[in-house]
Design an enzyme around this catalytic site. Structure first.
Site: not given
Lengths: 418, 75
Positions: A135, A201
């Site tokens: 993350c 991500t």
């Protein structure tokens, strides 16, 4: 009907479709509904030290009428107490024993922290662990997530600490916010990881509001960078999976993540070396029931290909993915415009004239109409004309092979002899 | 079309080089293309000449020809 079941690093799953750690796997209610819909597994939303989220959290890239072409979030890991999550994991596993439940974990880079959480989640019956080293927002400011995942030695060390006590397979989820993902993948393997998953991500800022000058999403006028995912990131993820699959030093299974929306995307990831896939954004956009089409589509595809098991697909494209220097310089494709289908929109002509090799000729016929024709000798086979052409079949790329095969590397070896 | 015409001229010269079997002494590639030094031995005297190849297709063609020539020698 083909066998869709997989054995991912020892984790058995009835199909290769898992929900990735994220908002869709926040609660037992959601995961149980997902299993009812047909998902083979779920990676529970990341568990760790308590956090507090902000509002608002998501934003999406809407491109020319396509909603959620890309998706951005600044939501953190689970904000629910660990014991509540553990209770729901236990209940869900009891109710769905054949479905895979993986606990995503993120704690400070301290040995005792990893030992503590691993023991707690394994006690409620998870099938595996996924270490969230990916993350990019929020948690990274506290030394966790991507901040850990960008340093190979920290990846290796924390994986090792986990493996010291883990009894279930350990998957290390990697961040794409790094120059060479094989460096951290290798570190994970060295630390004893049973598998890797990618990609998490990508650092992103979705946009700026041109009226208020606020960044998007904004929290009372302020914003921060988020994690980008959804269909737009698929090519990046697919390449990273390919790079790891190609690396002989990284000999552990890969779980493919990044922009997977349908069975085709899943098949591509598996062909590129993933043993299973994880999906988040598409489930957020379309709901859990998309898995029905994924299962049907993949089944039909395998039948068409004459394959009896999904595992026969895994890695079949990896040997076809090479270094640039190993490609044949003598292979040639040339554009051909099909006058029967061409609508004379001139998109190809403009693209070739302005941005390629000026090899499309616009001929004005006697009746005043125009005809577009490729000067084959000047066409380098860049594909731009066929990419911008709005009509399927109006431009074909015809292939030809040279008299012999010659790669850049072979050529350079030859030149050394002079 | 202009580049293709340059290539055709280069191809002609490369074909002649190979056909006459002139020994290639060196091939130097730099920012301006390839410079091929070759020796011509005729009428008892020898001379070194340099042939400048500008186009990418020309450079590819030359190495293809040399590669094929090498393969023939090996066979």
């Amino acid at each position: 009907m083909a066998d869709l079941s997989i054995d991912f690093a020892g984790i058995k799953s009835i199909n290769p479709f898992w929900l990735a750690s994220g908002p869709p796997t926040n609660t037992g209610y959601q995961v149980q509904r997902a299993f009812e819909a047909g998902w083979g597994g779920a990676v529970w939303k990341t568990l760790g030290d308590p956090i507090i989220n902000v509002s608002s959290r998501f934003a999406s890239l809407q491109y020319k009428g396509q909603r959620v072409a890309g998706f951005n979030n600044i939501e953190l890991i689970s904000d629910r107490p660990l014991d509540v999550n553990l209770k729901e994991i236990y209940e869900t596993k009891k109710k769905y024993p054949k479905h895979a439940i993986i606990a995503s974990l993120m704690v400070e880079p301290k040995q005792e922290k990893w030992h503590e959480i691993v023991k707690k989640v394994e006690a409620v019956g998870v099938d595996g662990l996924e270490l969230n080293f990916g993350c990019p927002h929020g948690m990274a400011e506290r030394g966790m997530g991507a901040a850990s995942g960008q340093v190979p030695s920290l990846v290796e060390k924390q994986t090792y600490w986990t493996k010291e006590v883990a009894e279930t397979p350990v998957i290390v989820k990697l961040t794409p916010n790094i120059t060479d993902i094989t460096a951290t993948a290798y570190a994970a393997a060295q630390g004893g990881a049973d598998a890797i998953s990618m990609i998490n991500t990508i650092n992103s800022l979705m946009g700026i509001d041109l009226d208020t000058w606020n960044t998007i999403p904004n929290i009372d006028g302020l914003g921060t960078h988020g994690g980008y995912c959804g269909p737009a990131v698929k090519p990046i993820a697919l390449n990273m999976v390919g790079e790891c699959a190609l690396d002989p030093e990284i000999h552990i299974p890969i779980s493919g993540i990044g922009g997977i929306e349908d069975w085709r995307d899943a098949a591509e990831f598996m062909l590129m070396g993933a043993t299973g896939v994880q999906v988040c954004t598409a489930a957020m956009h379309h709901g859990f029931r998309i898995v029905e089409d994924m299962i049907d589509g993949l089944n039909n595809y395998l039948d068409e290909k004459g394959l009896s098991s999904i595992m026969e697909l895994v890695g079949k494209s990896v040997p076809k993915y090479k270094k640039w220097g190993d490609l044949d310089l003598n292979y040639q494709v040339t554009a051909h415009i099909n006058p029967d289908k061409c609508i004379n929109c001139n998109k190809c002509y403009i693209a070739c004239e302005d941005a390629a090799h000026q090899c499309i000729e616009r001929i004005t016929k006697k009746d005043g109409t125009t005809l577009l024709k490729v000067q084959e000798e000047d066409c380098v086979g860049c594909n731009l004309c066929s990419i911008v052409c709005p009509v399927d079949g109006a431009i074909d790329m015809h292939e030809s092979k040279g008299e012999n095969h010659m790669t850049w590397n072979e050529r350079q070896e030859l030149l050394k002899t002079f | 079309m202009q580049e293709y015409e340059i290539f055709l001229k280069e191809k002609e010269q490369i074909d002649r080089l190979i056909e006459k079997d002139y020994p290639v002494i060196s091939i130097e590639e730099n920012l301006n293309g390839a410079f091929v030094s070759y020796r011509i031995a005729e009428n008892g005297s020898s001379e070194t000449r340099i042939f400048h190849i500008l186009t990418a297709n020309g450079r590819k063609y030359l190495t293809n020809k040399l590669l094929m020539k090498n393969q023939r020698v090996i066979e």
